[in-house]
Design an enzyme around this catalytic site. Structure first.
Site, PDB file in Angstrom:
ATOM      1  N   HIS A  21      28.874   5.338  98.691  1.00  0.00           N
ATOM      2  CA  HIS A  21      29.435   6.354  97.801  1.00  0.00           C
ATOM      3  C   HIS A  21      30.145   7.405  98.636  1.00  0.00           C
ATOM      4  CE1 HIS A  21      25.965   9.574  97.813  1.00  0.00           C
ATOM      5  NE2 HIS A  21      26.105   9.028  99.003  1.00  0.00           N
TER       6      HIS A  21
ATOM      7  N   CYS B 265      29.935  14.064 103.778  1.00  0.00           N
ATOM      8  CA  CYS B 265      29.651  13.124 102.686  1.00  0.00           C
ATOM      9  C   CYS B 265      30.809  13.013 101.698  1.00  0.00           C
ATOM     10  CB  CYS B 265      28.363  13.503 101.970  1.00  0.00           C
ATOM     11  SG  CYS B 265      26.918  13.294 103.032  1.00  0.00           S
TER      12      CYS B 265
ATOM     13  N   HIS C 165      30.533   6.486 102.643  1.00  0.00           N
ATOM     14  CA  HIS C 165      29.421   6.152 103.529  1.00  0.00           C
ATOM     15  C   HIS C 165      28.361   5.413 102.708  1.00  0.00           C
ATOM     16  CE1 HIS C 165      28.264   9.940 101.619  1.00  0.00           C
ATOM     17  NE2 HIS C 165      27.008   9.611 101.864  1.00  0.00           N
TER      18      HIS C 165
ATOM     19  N   HIS D  75      24.032   4.168 102.043  1.00  0.00           N
ATOM     20  CA  HIS D  75      22.608   4.484 102.148  1.00  0.00           C
ATOM     21  C   HIS D  75      21.788   3.252 101.801  1.00  0.00           C
ATOM     22  CE1 HIS D  75      23.166   8.839 102.441  1.00  0.00           C
ATOM     23  NE2 HIS D  75      24.031   8.755 101.444  1.00  0.00           N
TER      24      HIS D  75
ATOM     25  N   HIS E 237      24.561  -3.192  96.745  1.00  0.00           N
ATOM     26  CA  HIS E 237      25.756  -3.570  97.503  1.00  0.00           C
ATOM     27  C   HIS E 237      27.034  -3.316  96.699  1.00  0.00           C
ATOM     28  CE1 HIS E 237      22.693  -5.381 100.032  1.00  0.00           C
ATOM     29  NE2 HIS E 237      23.593  -5.311 101.006  1.00  0.00           N
TER      30      HIS E 237
ATOM     31  N   GLU F 250      17.416   9.095  99.087  1.00  0.00           N
ATOM     32  CA  GLU F 250      18.717   8.739  99.639  1.00  0.00           C
ATOM     33  C   GLU F 250      18.583   8.457 101.139  1.00  0.00           C
ATOM     34  OE1 GLU F 250      22.665  10.311  98.034  1.00  0.00           O
ATOM     35  OE2 GLU F 250      22.318  11.490  99.843  1.00  0.00           O
TER      36      GLU F 250
END
Length: 130
Positions: free
Chosen positions: A25, A34, A38, A40, A79, A116
């Protein structure tokens, strides 16, 4: 040897079921790193609370909770790019979105907790009156 259980005292219980998914996201309203795309490895807990059924001895079936979360949430996010689903996919907004997806399918849903990164999570408990 099993210990005797007084089932009359087993009135309510809470089930916490843990899930994992990986997703990317970017935060379009954030002025910092952010803002860029990137990813998580998310850790998700779904909590269901209710009366223990005296016949089954359960609040809910763990397998049913797992199946609902797989179908309603994980199939959509794992994914994937979360910006395709939410305009501003902050952890707070993702947790609320997950709760709202699950609420119609999981009676007794009381909480969604989303990590997260390790050690940092948001908890969403639904809309509460005043």
């Amino acid at each position: 040897m099993s210990l005797p259980i007084d089932y009359a005292d087993a009135r309510r219980a809470r089930l916490d079921v843990e899930f994992y998914f990986a997703a990317a996201h970017r935060l379009p309203r954030y002025d910092g790193p952010c803002f860029r795309m990137h990813g998580h490895n998310y850790r998700l807990f779904v909590a269901v609370e209710g009366a223990v059924d005296p016949a089954s001895g359960m609040v809910a079936d763990f397998g049913r909770i797992q199946a609902v979360v797989q179908e309603q949430v994980l199939a959509r996010v794992d994914h994937r790019t979360l910006n395709d689903l939410l305009e501003n996919p902050t952890a707070e907004n993702i947790a609320r979105w997950v709760y709202e997806l699950l609420a119609p399918h999981l009676p007794g849903l009381c909480e969604v907790r989303l990590y997260e990164i390790p050690g940092c999570c948001v908890t969403y408990r639904g809309e509460r009156a005043g």
